[in-house]
Write a protein that holds these residues in place. Structure first.
Motif, PDB file in Angstrom:
ATOM      1  N   LEU A 143      -4.296  67.394  47.496  1.00  0.00           N
ATOM      2  CA  LEU A 143      -4.301  66.019  46.991  1.00  0.00           C
ATOM      3  C   LEU A 143      -3.179  65.231  47.633  1.00  0.00           C
ATOM      4  O   LEU A 143      -2.008  65.639  47.585  1.00  0.00           O
ATOM      5  N   ALA A 144      -3.508  64.098  48.265  1.00  0.00           N
ATOM      6  CA  ALA A 144      -2.487  63.257  48.892  1.00  0.00           C
ATOM      7  C   ALA A 144      -1.490  62.766  47.846  1.00  0.00           C
ATOM      8  O   ALA A 144      -1.862  62.456  46.706  1.00  0.00           O
ATOM      9  N   LEU A 145      -0.230  62.687  48.238  1.00  0.00           N
ATOM     10  CA  LEU A 145       0.836  62.431  47.269  1.00  0.00           C
ATOM     11  C   LEU A 145       0.776  61.062  46.621  1.00  0.00           C
ATOM     12  O   LEU A 145       1.239  60.893  45.485  1.00  0.00           O
ATOM     13  N   ASP A 146       0.222  60.061  47.314  1.00  0.00           N
ATOM     14  CA  ASP A 146       0.180  58.746  46.690  1.00  0.00           C
ATOM     15  C   ASP A 146      -0.683  58.748  45.432  1.00  0.00           C
ATOM     16  O   ASP A 146      -0.478  57.944  44.515  1.00  0.00           O
ATOM     17  N   ASN A 147      -1.645  59.694  45.367  1.00  0.00           N
ATOM     18  CA  ASN A 147      -2.462  59.816  44.169  1.00  0.00           C
ATOM     19  C   ASN A 147      -1.642  60.195  42.942  1.00  0.00           C
ATOM     20  O   ASN A 147      -2.014  59.852  41.813  1.00  0.00           O
ATOM     21  N   ASN A 148      -0.537  60.902  43.155  1.00  0.00           N
ATOM     22  CA  ASN A 148       0.325  61.282  42.032  1.00  0.00           C
ATOM     23  C   ASN A 148       0.789  60.050  41.264  1.00  0.00           C
ATOM     24  O   ASN A 148       0.702  59.986  40.035  1.00  0.00           O
ATOM     25  N   SER A 149       1.291  59.057  42.012  1.00  0.00           N
ATOM     26  CA  SER A 149       1.777  57.839  41.357  1.00  0.00           C
ATOM     27  C   SER A 149       0.633  57.056  40.730  1.00  0.00           C
ATOM     28  O   SER A 149       0.757  56.544  39.613  1.00  0.00           O
ATOM     29  N   LEU A 150      -0.485  56.960  41.457  1.00  0.00           N
ATOM     30  CA  LEU A 150      -1.636  56.222  40.925  1.00  0.00           C
ATOM     31  C   LEU A 150      -2.103  56.823  39.597  1.00  0.00           C
ATOM     32  O   LEU A 150      -2.432  56.100  38.655  1.00  0.00           O
ATOM     33  N   ILE A 151      -2.118  58.134  39.521  1.00  0.00           N
ATOM     34  CA  ILE A 151      -2.599  58.820  38.312  1.00  0.00           C
ATOM     35  C   ILE A 151      -1.559  58.769  37.196  1.00  0.00           C
ATOM     36  O   ILE A 151      -1.887  58.503  36.029  1.00  0.00           O
ATOM     37  N   LEU A 152      -0.294  59.017  37.517  1.00  0.00           N
ATOM     38  CA  LEU A 152       0.746  59.006  36.488  1.00  0.00           C
ATOM     39  C   LEU A 152       0.904  57.624  35.857  1.00  0.00           C
ATOM     40  O   LEU A 152       1.108  57.500  34.646  1.00  0.00           O
ATOM     41  N   VAL A 153       0.802  56.590  36.681  1.00  0.00           N
ATOM     42  CA  VAL A 153       0.894  55.220  36.150  1.00  0.00           C
ATOM     43  C   VAL A 153      -0.281  54.933  35.212  1.00  0.00           C
ATOM     44  O   VAL A 153      -0.124  54.231  34.203  1.00  0.00           O
ATOM     45  N   PHE A 154      -1.451  55.484  35.520  1.00  0.00           N
ATOM     46  CA  PHE A 154      -2.608  55.321  34.639  1.00  0.00           C
ATOM     47  C   PHE A 154      -2.426  56.097  33.336  1.00  0.00           C
ATOM     48  O   PHE A 154      -2.700  55.580  32.244  1.00  0.00           O
ATOM     49  N   ILE A 155      -1.958  57.331  33.441  1.00  0.00           N
ATOM     50  CA  ILE A 155      -1.740  58.163  32.250  1.00  0.00           C
ATOM     51  C   ILE A 155      -0.752  57.500  31.305  1.00  0.00           C
ATOM     52  O   ILE A 155      -0.900  57.557  30.074  1.00  0.00           O
ATOM     53  N   PHE A 156       0.234  56.813  31.866  1.00  0.00           N
ATOM     54  CA  PHE A 156       1.266  56.185  31.039  1.00  0.00           C
ATOM     55  C   PHE A 156       0.723  55.036  30.196  1.00  0.00           C
ATOM     56  O   PHE A 156       1.373  54.585  29.253  1.00  0.00           O
ATOM     57  N   LEU A 157      -0.480  54.565  30.518  1.00  0.00           N
ATOM     58  CA  LEU A 157      -1.108  53.526  29.699  1.00  0.00           C
ATOM     59  C   LEU A 157      -1.299  53.993  28.255  1.00  0.00           C
ATOM     60  O   LEU A 157      -1.323  53.180  27.333  1.00  0.00           O
ATOM     61  N   PHE A 158      -1.435  55.300  28.063  1.00  0.00           N
ATOM     62  CA  PHE A 158      -1.750  55.859  26.747  1.00  0.00           C
ATOM     63  C   PHE A 158      -0.510  56.381  26.018  1.00  0.00           C
ATOM     64  O   PHE A 158      -0.626  57.021  24.976  1.00  0.00           O
ATOM     65  N   GLU A 159       0.655  56.082  26.571  1.00  0.00           N
ATOM     66  CA  GLU A 159       1.890  56.595  25.991  1.00  0.00           C
ATOM     67  C   GLU A 159       2.074  56.153  24.541  1.00  0.00           C
ATOM     68  O   GLU A 159       2.534  56.912  23.684  1.00  0.00           O
TER      69      GLU A 159
END
Length: 217
Positions: A143-159
């Motif tokens: 998995l390309a590393l930029d996906n890490n930020s894209l996914i983590l920023v999305f997950i944080f929506l539900f914090e």
């Protein structure tokens, strides 16, 4: 006896001269966003950190797009830009998520393990890519590393839907899962090379920036 003057040696450009190269300026703008993301993670302003993380991805994609459309760039320009991009990637997609995880976990020693795994996976992933490049010229291995930020920023929506303790576990598991995918043998497409994906990222970046920006007040 005639003495011939020696041919002049090629003069290397100065280090700072590469800053004026537009793709490199985009890369450095992304690094500035990453610096803000790290700062806001450390001080606990996580919504602001999310904005920095998503804009770092946007500028990371922009440097490649600009470089491909510029004329007159030499092979040395491209090589320098590629090295700069890789070094910034380790900070944006390795150091930043690791610090985010540590800070959200209130620097509990248990979170040091997760932070190391995230950082180590990103270093290994980038080293592998620098060695072998794209698989078949079109896909990444892992998995390309930029996906890490894209996914983590999305997950944080539900914090806000969970207690701090529960979301700490969710964030920890998510970060470790992404690290595993980074060094796996899965093949993923190069998203930044598709114009449609660029438009999607633009909407994604502006939308999440608006959401997190609204929640800052």
């Amino acid at each position: 006896m005639t003495i011939h003057n020696a041919e002049p040696l090629d003069v290397q450009p100065t280090i700072i001269s590469y800053v004026k190269d537009l793709p490199n300026l985009c890369s450095l703008a992304g690094l500035a966003c990453t610096t803000l993301a790290i700062y806001f993670s450390i001080v606990g302003h996580f919504h602001a950190a999310m904005i920095g993380m998503i804009w770092a991805v946007a500028f990371d994609w922009a440097d490649g797009l600009v470089a491909r459309r510029m004329e007159g760039r030499t092979g040395t320009d491209s090589a320098f830009g590629g090295q700069l991009d890789v070094l910034i990637d380790i900070v944006s997609y390795g150091v930043t998520p690791a610090i985010l995880l540590l800070s959200y976990g209130k620097f509990d020693p248990l979170f040091i393990i997760g932070a190391f795994i995230v950082l180590a996976a990103s270093a290994i992933r980038l080293s592998y890519f620098s060695t072998y490049g794209l698989s078949g010229g079109t896909k990444y291995t892992g998995l390309a590393l930029d996906n890490n930020s894209l996914i983590l920023v999305f997950i944080f929506l539900f914090e806000g839907l969970f207690s701090h303790t529960v979301f700490s576990v969710i964030l920890y598991i998510s970060a470790i899962t992404l690290a595993i995918l980074n060094v796996s043998q899965i093949k993923t497409p190069k998203l930044s090379g598709n114009p449609i994906n660029v438009y999607i990222l633009s909407i994604y970046t502006l939308g999440l920036s608006a959401f997190y920006g609204w929640n800052l007040f």
